[in-house]
Design an enzyme around this catalytic site. Structure first.
Site, PDB file in Angstrom:
ATOM      1  N   ARG A 120       0.823  -1.223   0.000  1.00 50.39           N
ATOM      2  CA  ARG A 120       0.000   0.000   0.000  1.00 50.39           C
ATOM      3  C   ARG A 120       0.849   1.261   0.000  1.00 50.39           C
ATOM      4  NH1 ARG A 120      -2.530  -3.759   3.161  1.00 50.39           N
ATOM      5  NH2 ARG A 120      -1.385  -2.941   4.946  1.00 50.39           N
ATOM      6  N   GLU A 129       4.415  -6.575  13.120  1.00 49.89           N
ATOM      7  CA  GLU A 129       3.535  -6.661  14.279  1.00 49.89           C
ATOM      8  C   GLU A 129       3.215  -8.117  14.600  1.00 49.89           C
ATOM      9  OE1 GLU A 129      -0.850  -4.949  15.616  1.00 49.89           O
ATOM     10  OE2 GLU A 129      -0.161  -4.667  13.579  1.00 49.89           O
TER      11      GLU A 129
END
Length: 169
Positions: free
Chosen positions: A60, A97
Site C-alpha cells: 500500500r 507486528e
C-alpha cells in the site's frame, strides 16, 4: 480526529486472530486525492525541494508514494518484499507486528522521502530507512498515513514519526 479517519474501517482478527486491521481501502476509493494531499502536507516546501524521489514500501505504500511522486514531479523508488526485484539488490530483515520479513531495494543514490501506509511497531519503517541508506540513498524524512499508536515514541531518522492520522497509544 482527522476528517479522513471516519473512512477507515476496523476489521477485527485480520490477517490473524487478535489483530485489528485498519482498512484504508474505502478511504482510497472515495477520498484518494484528499489522502495524498494530507500526506503531501507532512513535508514542508523546503523538504520537498530537497527530495529527488519518493520511496514507497510494498504494497500500500507503493500506491501512496507513487501518487505523491507524481503530484510533486519526483521519481519513485520501490521497496519490495524479497524476490520481487531483479538483482542485484540490497536486503534487510525486519520484524512485523505479527511476524517477520525481508525487504529488498535496488542500489541507487539521491535524496528520498520515505512513505508507507501504516506505522504499527515501527519495524517496517525503520528497516526501510536503513535499507535505503544501505542501498546508497539518503533518506531525508519519513511519513505514514496512519500511526496506530503501538510504537510509543518511535523515532525514524532521529525524529518523531510523521503521520496524517494518529490512533491512541
Amino acid at each position: 480526529m482527522h476528517p479522513l479517519e471516519r473512512l477507515i474501517v476496523d476489521v477485527p482478527d485480520f490477517p490473524q486472530p487478535g489483530i485489528l486491521f485498519r482498512d484504508i481501502t474505502p478511504l482510497l476509493r472515495t477520498h484518494f486525492d484528499e489522502a495524498i494531499a494530507a500526506l503531501d502536507g507532512l513535508f514542508t516546501a523546503r523538504e520537498w525541494s530537497e527530495a529527488e524521489a519518493v520511496a514507497g514500501v510494498e504494497s500500500r505504500g507503493f500506491i501512496l508514494a507513487a501518487a505523491l511522486a507524481e503530484r510533486r514531479g519526483k521519481g519513485f523508488v520501490p521497496i519490495r518484499k524479497k524476490g520481487k526485484l531483479p538483482p542485484p539488490v540490497v536486503e534487510r530483515h525486519y520484524a512485523l507486528e505479527y511476524g517477520s520479513g525481508v525487504l529488498e531495494m535496488q542500489r541507487g543514490q539521491g535524496r528520498l522521502l520515505l512513505v508507507d501506509d501504516v506505522l504499527a511497531t515501527g519495524g517496517t519503517l525503520a528497516a526501510s530507512a536503513e535499507l535505503a541508506t544501505d542501498a546508497g540513498f539518503r533518506v531525508l524524512h519519513a511519513g505514514v498515513l496512519i500511526d496506530l499508536g503501538i510504537a510509543g515514541d518511535f523515532r525514524c531518522l532521529g525524529e518523531a514519526a510523521r503521520a496524517v492520522i494518529h490512533y491512541g497509544g
